[in-house]
Design a protein around this motif. Structure first.
Motif, PDB file in Angstrom:
ATOM      1  N   ASN A 183       0.777  -1.265  -0.014  1.00  0.00           N
ATOM      2  CA  ASN A 183       0.245   0.016  -0.007  1.00  0.00           C
ATOM      3  C   ASN A 183       0.849   1.319  -0.074  1.00  0.00           C
ATOM      4  O   ASN A 183       0.558   2.227   0.614  1.00  0.00           O
ATOM      5  CB  ASN A 183      -1.003  -0.032   1.165  1.00  0.00           C
ATOM      6  N   ARG A 192       1.977   4.352  -1.868  1.00  0.00           N
ATOM      7  CA  ARG A 192       1.234   5.011  -3.012  1.00  0.00           C
ATOM      8  C   ARG A 192       1.790   6.524  -3.143  1.00  0.00           C
ATOM      9  O   ARG A 192       2.018   7.186  -2.136  1.00  0.00           O
ATOM     10  CB  ARG A 192      -0.177   5.077  -2.860  1.00  0.00           C
ATOM     11  N   SER A 245       1.746   4.799   2.960  1.00  0.00           N
ATOM     12  CA  SER A 245       2.237   3.841   3.069  1.00  0.00           C
ATOM     13  C   SER A 245       1.748   3.030   4.290  1.00  0.00           C
ATOM     14  O   SER A 245       1.464   3.524   5.333  1.00  0.00           O
ATOM     15  CB  SER A 245       3.805   3.513   3.032  1.00  0.00           C
ATOM     16  N   ALA A 246       1.928   1.627   4.289  1.00  0.00           N
ATOM     17  CA  ALA A 246       2.013   0.926   5.457  1.00  0.00           C
ATOM     18  C   ALA A 246       3.229   0.790   6.464  1.00  0.00           C
ATOM     19  O   ALA A 246       4.273   1.735   5.996  1.00  0.00           O
ATOM     20  CB  ALA A 246       1.254  -0.645   4.946  1.00  0.00           C
ATOM     21  N   HIS A 259       2.543   7.263   7.289  1.00  0.00           N
ATOM     22  CA  HIS A 259       2.073   6.074   7.558  1.00  0.00           C
ATOM     23  C   HIS A 259       1.672   5.604   8.697  1.00  0.00           C
ATOM     24  O   HIS A 259       1.639   6.258   9.739  1.00  0.00           O
ATOM     25  CB  HIS A 259       3.236   5.327   6.949  1.00  0.00           C
ATOM     26  N   ARG A 293      -4.197   2.398   5.990  1.00  0.00           N
ATOM     27  CA  ARG A 293      -5.467   2.515   5.416  1.00  0.00           C
ATOM     28  C   ARG A 293      -6.325   3.180   6.577  1.00  0.00           C
ATOM     29  O   ARG A 293      -7.203   4.035   5.895  1.00  0.00           O
ATOM     30  CB  ARG A 293      -6.097   0.997   5.384  1.00  0.00           C
ATOM     31  N   GLY A 352      -5.653   6.828   5.993  1.00  0.00           N
ATOM     32  CA  GLY A 352      -6.378   7.010   4.841  1.00  0.00           C
ATOM     33  C   GLY A 352      -7.238   8.270   5.344  1.00  0.00           C
ATOM     34  O   GLY A 352      -7.453   9.089   4.542  1.00  0.00           O
ATOM     35  N   SER A 366      -7.422   1.026  -0.669  1.00  0.00           N
ATOM     36  CA  SER A 366      -6.684   0.200   0.054  1.00  0.00           C
ATOM     37  C   SER A 366      -7.268  -1.199   0.417  1.00  0.00           C
ATOM     38  O   SER A 366      -6.501  -2.106   0.640  1.00  0.00           O
ATOM     39  CB  SER A 366      -6.611   0.772   1.702  1.00  0.00           C
ATOM     40  N   TYR A 391      -5.207  -3.196  -2.288  1.00  0.00           N
ATOM     41  CA  TYR A 391      -3.647  -3.087  -2.127  1.00  0.00           C
ATOM     42  C   TYR A 391      -3.081  -3.977  -0.912  1.00  0.00           C
ATOM     43  O   TYR A 391      -2.123  -4.368  -0.792  1.00  0.00           O
ATOM     44  CB  TYR A 391      -3.168  -1.775  -2.020  1.00  0.00           C
ATOM     45  N   LEU A 392      -4.295  -3.983   0.082  1.00  0.00           N
ATOM     46  CA  LEU A 392      -3.822  -4.617   1.298  1.00  0.00           C
ATOM     47  C   LEU A 392      -4.297  -6.037   1.324  1.00  0.00           C
ATOM     48  O   LEU A 392      -4.227  -6.987   2.422  1.00  0.00           O
ATOM     49  CB  LEU A 392      -4.415  -4.086   2.535  1.00  0.00           C
TER      50      LEU A 392
END
Length: 272
Positions: free
Chosen positions: A35, A37, A58-59, A163, A168, A172, A196, A199-200
């Motif tokens: 994730n 981006r 990001s995560a 992050h 997310r 997010g 997300s 992507y997750l």
């Protein structure tokens, strides 16, 4: 990644699928996280476009590989905002480039439910709606203030990454506020938010299996409670509006970001 995106896109509405394809152009493939981006590239309501190559999301980045660190260097990511809690971040410290300006912004994260409490909340239903609602408004100012202050002062030679663990929920919300103040339409903000889920999927799918046994729920029941939906981010904005009267008043009061600062952000992060 393309196979995953295609298979899930086949099950969602055409408008959302189109947005997913658009969002996928911003995904940066990393070996040690998901994730990741570029937060830019979206059109604003006044016909401009959020710049790319400057702000990323990001995560967890504690397991970045040497190759990933080269990607970080290539993108000049020397400013990092971490929304995780104190214990959460200490257990998996960010891997950063030398001389990175790192800020831990944990407001609200240290009060996150433990696995047992989460199981109970998920069974009761509405866990995410509650998380994005009135209960959490008290944390938003303190949590996201460092992000916007860094965005205002970010040098031309540096890029910024924000992050949390999954990139997310807390991340997010940050993206939603960032895109909102730049004038990105609500529909685009919502579509970027729910992307997300895709992507997750490589890691969420693994999380759901042990959760089934621990919670005594089916995967479908867990997904119904844990997958991101547009109404979650709508609830986020509604809670801010209910508490402050508007997002703009919230930004002014809690972030020190008024009309003048918003104009600065638009000048720095949007282009014709």
């Amino acid at each position: 990644m393309k196979k995953i995106i295609f298979s899930i896109a086949m099950t969602i509405p055409l408008i959302a699928a189109a947005q997913l394809k658009d969002s996928a152009t911003r995904v940066i493939r990393m070996q040690g996280t998901v994730n990741f981006r570029d937060a830019g590239g979206y059109k604003t309501a006044d016909g401009k476009r959020v710049i790319t190559g400057k702000v990323f999301r990001s995560a967890d980045i504690s397991k970045l590989t040497d190759a990933d660190m080269q990607v970080m260097a290539n993108h000049h990511i020397y400013t990092v905002i971490d929304f995780r809690g104190k214990k959460e971040s200490a257990a998996a410290e960010d891997r950063l480039l030398p001389n990175t300006d790192y800020t831990l912004s944990p407001a609200g994260s240290d009060s996150m439910p433990d696995p047992k409490q989460m199981a109970q909340k998920i069974k009761q239903k509405g866990f995410l709606m509650d998380m994005y609602g009135q209960r959490s408004v008290q944390y938003y100012g303190e949590r996201y203030r460092p992000l916007f202050q860094k965005l205002l002062s970010l040098p031309d030679t540096s890029s910024l990454l924000y992050h949390c663990s999954g990139g997310r929920d807390r991340t997010g919300m940050a993206s939603a506020l960032f895109l909102y103040v730049l004038g990105v339409p609500q529909q685009t903000i919502e579509d970027d938010f729910v992307a997300s889920n895709v992507y997750l999927e490589p890691i969420m799918g693994k999380w759901y299996k042990p959760m089934q046994q621990a919670f005594g729920m089916s995967e479908a029941e867990i997904r119904a409670e844990m997958d991101l939906r547009p109404e979650h981010i709508r609830n986020f904005f509604s809670a801010i509006n209910a508490e402050y009267g508007s997002v703009e008043k919230f930004m002014q009061q809690e972030m020190g970001v008024g009309p003048k600062e918003i104009n600065v952000l638009k000048q720095k992060y949007t282009l014709q």
